[in-house]
Design an enzyme around this catalytic site. Structure first.
Site, PDB file in Angstrom:
ATOM      1  N   HIS A 144     -42.990 -32.772  -9.213  1.00 20.90           N
ATOM      2  CA  HIS A 144     -44.439 -32.524  -9.094  1.00 20.90           C
ATOM      3  C   HIS A 144     -45.250 -33.603  -9.794  1.00 20.90           C
ATOM      4  O   HIS A 144     -46.354 -33.955  -9.349  1.00 20.90           O
ATOM      5  CB  HIS A 144     -44.799 -31.173  -9.717  1.00 20.90           C
TER       6      HIS A 144
ATOM      7  N   HIS B 184     -37.313 -30.051 -10.009  1.00 18.84           N
ATOM      8  CA  HIS B 184     -38.423 -29.585  -9.171  1.00 18.84           C
ATOM      9  C   HIS B 184     -39.755 -29.845  -9.868  1.00 18.84           C
ATOM     10  O   HIS B 184     -40.691 -30.376  -9.264  1.00 18.84           O
ATOM     11  CB  HIS B 184     -38.233 -28.086  -8.889  1.00 18.84           C
ATOM     12  N   GLU B 185     -39.843 -29.459 -11.146  1.00 17.68           N
ATOM     13  CA  GLU B 185     -41.105 -29.625 -11.866  1.00 17.68           C
ATOM     14  C   GLU B 185     -41.409 -31.094 -12.132  1.00 17.68           C
ATOM     15  O   GLU B 185     -42.569 -31.524 -12.034  1.00 17.68           O
ATOM     16  CB  GLU B 185     -41.072 -28.833 -13.173  1.00 17.68           C
TER      17      GLU B 185
ATOM     18  N   CYS C 187     -41.742 -22.477  -4.349  1.00 19.91           N
ATOM     19  CA  CYS C 187     -42.736 -23.157  -5.171  1.00 19.91           C
ATOM     20  C   CYS C 187     -43.977 -22.279  -5.264  1.00 19.91           C
ATOM     21  O   CYS C 187     -44.433 -21.741  -4.249  1.00 19.91           O
ATOM     22  CB  CYS C 187     -43.085 -24.513  -4.558  1.00 19.91           C
TER      23      CYS C 187
END
Length: 221
Positions: A174, A170-171, A128
Site C-alpha cells: 500500500h 500487503h500493507e 482488503c
C-alpha cells in the site's frame, strides 16, 4: 517544512480530528481514491511524537473495528509510509498449520520496505479493507525481509514468515500505491460470501482446480 510534508501533517491532523468525533475510529478510504495509488513519503518529523503515537492508536482502533489485521496510512487518507498490523491467528489447528497463521502482536512500522527471503511462494485468498466485500488468491513469498523503523525510531530488520509475512507485504505494498488485486489471480476473484460458501478449506487447491488458475510451482498445500 516543505509543502509535501505540510500536507502530510495536515492529513494526519484531519484524521485525528475525524477520529475524535467518530469514537476513536477514522473513515477508511476505498478503491478509486487517488491516494491509494500514490507512493507515500517517509516519516521525517512531519508531526511530533505525541501526534504520531495518537495516529497509531487511531489506525489500530480503525483496523480492529473494520475488522481487519492490517491498515496502511493511505487507507485513512494519509500519504505517509506507516502501517499497523495485528493478527490473533487462526483458531482452527489445520488452518493455522497450512497457512502458517500464528498470532502476531501489534506492530507499528514506519518507512517500511520488504524483499523476498525465499524463492518459495504460497497462494491464498486475501482481502482488503479498501475493497470491501471481495477476496482473491494472491501468491506471496513464504518469508520476507522487512526493513523499517518503529515509532521510537529504532531500526527494524527482520525476517517475517507465514501469514504474518502476507499481512506485512500487503500493507507495505500500500505504501507504494500497490493494491492486492494488482497481484491477484483474477479468476479467483470472489465475494466474501462465496469464499465462505465454497473456499473455506485451509488450502487453495480446490479453488485452483475448480476456478481454473495455477498455484505456484512446488506449492504442496
Amino acid at each position: 517544512m516543505n509543502d509535501a510534508d505540510a500536507l502530510i501533517a495536515a492529513q494526519i491532523r484531519s484524521v485525528l480530528a475525524a477520529a475524535e468525533t467518530g469514537g476513536g475510529v477514522a473513515p477508511i478510504v476505498e478503491a478509486g481514491d487517488p491516494i491509494l495509488r500514490s507512493v507515500t513519503r517517509p516519516f521525517d518529523g512531519q508531526v511530533d511524537d505525541a501526534e504520531l503515537a495518537q495516529l497509531a492508536e487511531v489506525m489500530r482502533a480503525t483496523m480492529l473495528a473494520a475488522p481487519g489485521v492490517g491498515l496502511a496510512g493511505p487507507q485513512v487518507g494519509i500519504g505517509l509510509s506507516m502501517f499497523v498490523a495485528e493478527d490473533p491467528g487462526s483458531l482452527d489447528p489445520e488452518t493455522a498449520e497450512v497457512r502458517q497463521r500464528r498470532p502476531m502482536p501489534l506492530r507499528v512500522v514506519l518507512n517500511a520496505g520488504y524483499t523476498p527471503a525465499t524463492s518459495e511462494d504460497v497462494a491464498f485468498f486475501e482481502g482488503c479493507l479498501s475493497i470491501p466485500g471481495y477476496q482473491a488468491v494472491v501468491a506471496r513469498p513464504r518469508e520476507i525481509e522487512l526493513q523499517g523503523q518503529s515509532l521510537d525510531g529504532t531500526a527494524i530488520a527482520e525476517v517475517v514468515s507465514g501469514w504474518s509475512a502476507r499481512i506485512v507485504a500487503h500493507e507495505t505494498d500500500h505504501l507504494e500505491g500497490i493494491m492486492f488485486l494488482d497481484k491477484a489471480e483474477m479468476r479467483s476473484l470472489a465475494t466474501n460470501t462465496s469464499v465462505a460458501r465454497f473456499w473455506s478449506q485451509p488450502s487453495t487447491q480446490k479453488a485452483a482446480a475448480e476456478l481454473g488458475f495455477t498455484l505456484p510451482s512446488g506449492m504442496l498445500m
